[in-house]
Design an enzyme around this catalytic site. Structure first.
Site, PDB file in Angstrom:
ATOM      1  N   ASP A 117      31.256 -21.725  63.583  1.00  0.00           N
ATOM      2  CA  ASP A 117      32.576 -21.734  62.954  1.00  0.00           C
ATOM      3  C   ASP A 117      33.525 -22.532  63.827  1.00  0.00           C
ATOM      4  OD1 ASP A 117      32.389 -19.681  64.935  1.00  0.00           O
ATOM      5  OD2 ASP A 117      34.258 -18.802  64.208  1.00  0.00           O
ATOM      6  N   GLU A 182      33.006 -16.498  65.794  1.00  0.00           N
ATOM      7  CA  GLU A 182      33.418 -16.533  67.198  1.00  0.00           C
ATOM      8  C   GLU A 182      34.898 -16.853  67.332  1.00  0.00           C
ATOM      9  OE1 GLU A 182      34.241 -18.004  71.229  1.00  0.00           O
ATOM     10  OE2 GLU A 182      34.440 -19.112  69.341  1.00  0.00           O
TER      11      GLU A 182
END
Length: 488
Positions: A117, A182
Site C-alpha cells: 500500500d 502498513e
C-alpha cells in the site's frame, strides 16, 4: 590464433563464473524488464488510507499473490475482517499475503516482509509528474511507491526469479508476508502474527525487511528505530466558541492554558522538561559511540537540504545521536484553533494540542504516559484554571534495536561488500516502524532491515523516487544476501 585464444579465455571466464556472479549478470541484463514491472505496480493507486480506493488496495494484494505463485510458491490470502469508518460504514480490510517457496528441512528459512500500500499522492500536491505513472528522469524512477515499498518488494521477487531463470536451486527456503495496511497502522497484522506464530512461522530462522533507506550514498544496514508516544492534550473552557469582544478578559481561555502546557514540555535547546523522562535510556557505550564516527553524513548539506538556518547540534556525531539514539519531543499542531487566512475574533471553546515523544531503548510507553500525565496535570494545577483538562495517549510503541553481531547482519554486510565493494554503514532510524518490533517480540527471531532505497527518495512526499542504480543493484544485493545467509 590470437582471436581464438581470446575467445577461449572469455569462454572459460563465463563458464567458470560463480552461480552468484551469473545471477548478478542476469539482473543487469534484465533491468529494463524490472523497470517495466515497477511501472505496472506503481500505476495501481493502492492508498490504504482512502476508503474509496479500497478496491485498488485489494487488487494490489491479488497481484502480489500471483507474483509469488508465478515463482512456484504457494499463497494464502488471510482475511483480516472489516474496518469501521467514522460514519459507521463497514468496509473490508485487505487480506495479508502469506507465501511459501521451498520446504527443505536442511535449508535456512528466511521470511521476507514488505507492504504494497502507499501514501496518498496527487499531481496538484506539487508533483512534477503524475505520481501513478512511473517516470524516469536523470537516472531516477519517479512514482508513488517506487521506494516505499513496491520497488523493494519487487526487487525481492526479481532476485528470486533471476536464480530460477538460470536453473539454479534457491539457497534457502522462503516465506513471504506482504500487507496492504502498513501506511494505515498495519491493522490486524499483529493478530495474524500471533495466530500463525506456532504454525506458519514456526520454522522461520530470520526475518528481513527492506522498508527503509540509506543515510547517504553508502549502502547501509539499519539495526534500530525509535519508538513513539503520541499525545492529545484537550482543554475546554466553554460549551461553545465565544466572541472575544464580548467575553475576552472575563473567561479563562482554553487556548491560553494549552499554549502554557505545550510550552512547558521542551526548552529552546530541545531538552525535554518532563522530570525523569530519560531515566530508563540505555547509557551510550564507547563502542557504540565509535559506530557514529565512521558514518558518512554532512551536517551542512543536511541543514541546507531541509532549508534550516541553524541546527541544534554542530558535530556529525551529536546530530546523529539526537536523531536516532536520544529521545526527542515535537509539537505538531492545535486542533480547534482558527488557522485559516484572514482574521477571526473567536475564543475557541475547546482546543486539542498534539505532540509526540520519540522513545529509545529502554523507555516504556506506559511509564512515559504516566510521567506526561502527572507532569502536565501539575503544571495545569499551578495555573489555577477552572477549565477541563484531558490527556490522552493516542498510541505508543517501543523502540527496536538489534544485535549487529548476529549472523544475519554478518550476511548483510558480506552481501553489501560483494555487490558494492564497500563496507556497510550500520545506522539507526529516527522514525518509528512498529512492524519491526512486532515481528521481533511476537516471533522471537532475528530481524534485520536491509534497505535498498536512497537517502533522497522523498518517501511520503512529492516526487517520491528510487534511482535506477539503487533499484537494480538493490536487487543484486538481495540475491547476494540469500546466498550469504545460506552459508552461515
Amino acid at each position: 590464433m590470437l582471436m581464438l585464444a581470446v575467445f577461449h579465455l572469455f569462454f572459460l571466464l563465463v563458464t567458470q563464473a560463480s552461480p552468484l556472479d551469473q545471477v548478478l549478470k542476469y539482473i543487469d541484463d534484465h533491468q529494463d524488464d524490472y523497470v517495466k514491472h515497477l511501472k505496472e505496480w506503481v500505476s495501481i493507486q493502492s492508498e490504504s488510507g482512502d476508503p474509496l480506493k479500497r478496491d485498488k488496495v485489494i487488487e494490489m494484494v491479488h497481484i502480489a499473490g500471483k507474483a509469488i505463485e508465478s515463482l512456484g510458491g504457494s499463497v494464502e490470502l488471510t482475511d483480516l475482517g472489516t474496518e469501521e469508518l467514522p460514519d459507521g460504514k463497514m468496509i473490508p480490510l485487505p487480506p495479508v499475503v502469506l507465501g511459501e517457496l521451498g520446504t527443505d528441512p536442511n535449508k535456512t528459512t528466511v521470511c521476507i516482509y514488505g507492504h504494497i500500500d502507499v501514501q496518498p499522492a496527487r499531481i496538484e500536491d506539487g508533483w512534477a509528474t503524475d505520481p501513478y505513472v512511473l517516470t524516469e528522469r536523470n537516472g531516477k524512477l519517479y512514482g508513488r511507491g517506487a521506494s516505499d515499498d513496491k520497488g523493494p518488494v519487487l526487487a525481492w521477487l526479481h532476485a528470486i526469479e533471476a536464480v530460477q531463470a538460470l536453473k539454479q536451486e534457491l539457497p534457502v527456503n522462503l516465506k513471504f508476508i506482504f500487507e496492504a495496511m502498513e501506511e494505515s497502522g498495519s491493522k490486524g497484522l499483529e493478530k495474524i502474527l500471533s495466530e500463525k506464530n506456532a504454525t506458519y512461522f514456526s520454522n522461520v530462522d530470520y526475518i528481513v525487511i527492506s522498508d527503509s533507506g540509506w543515510l547517504s550514498s553508502n549502502p547501509a544496514l539499519t539495526y534500530g528505530t525509535r519508538g513513539l508516544c503520541y499525545f492529545l492534550v484537550e482543554v475546554q473552557c466553554a460549551k461553545q466558541d465565544l466572541h472575544s469582544g464580548l467575553y475576552g478578559g472575563v473567561v479563562h481561555e482554553a487556548m491560553t492554558d494549552l499554549i502554557a502546557l505545550l510550552d512547558s514540555l521542551v526548552n529552546s535547546t530541545g531538552h525535554i522538561l518532563i522530570p525523569d523522562i530519560d531515566e530508563d535510556v540505555v547509557p551510550l557505550t564507547n563502542e557504540e559511540h565509535l559506530l557514529y564516527k565512521t558514518i558518512e553524513f554532512n551536517p551542512e548539506g543536511f541543514k541546507d537540504n531541509i532549508g534550516a538556518t541553524r541546527l541544534r547540534h554542530e558535530t556529525k556525531e551529536d546530530l546523529l545521536l539526537h536523531r536516532w539514539r536520544f529521545p526527542s519531543l515535537s509539537i505538531h499542531g492545535i486542533e480547534g484553533a482558527f488557522s485559516g487566512p484572514g482574521a477571526k475574533t473567536v475564543i475557541p471553546a475547546k482546543v486539542i494540542g498534539k505532540f509526540s515523544i520519540r522513545l529509545v531503548p529502554d523507555m516504556d510507553p506506559n511509564k512515559v504516559n504516566r510521567q506526561v500525565a502527572t507532569y502536565l496535570s501539575q503544571v495545569f494545577a499551578e495555573r489555577r484554571s477552572p477549565n477541563k483538562l484531558r490527556i490522552t495517549l493516542n498510541n505508543g510503541s517501543k523502540a527496536w534495536v538489534a544485535d549487529v553481531t548476529d549472523k544475519q547482519y554478518v550476511a548483510g554486510r558480506r552481501a553489501i561488500s560483494r555487490v558494492f565493494g564497500v563496507e556497510a554503514e550500520l545506522i539507526r532510524g529516527g522514525g518509528t516502524i512498529p512492524i519491526v518490533r512486532m515481528f521481533q517480540q511476537t516471533m522471537q527471531k532475528s530481524v534485520m532491515m536491509l534497505p535498498i532505497g536512497g537517502a533522497g527518495d522523498a518517501i511520503h512526499s512529492q516526487d517520491e523516487s528510487i534511482s535506477r542504480d539503487n533499484y537494480i543493484n538493490g536487487t543484486k544485493l538481495l540475491a547476494a544476501y540469500l546466498a550469504e545467509i545460506s552459508q552461515l
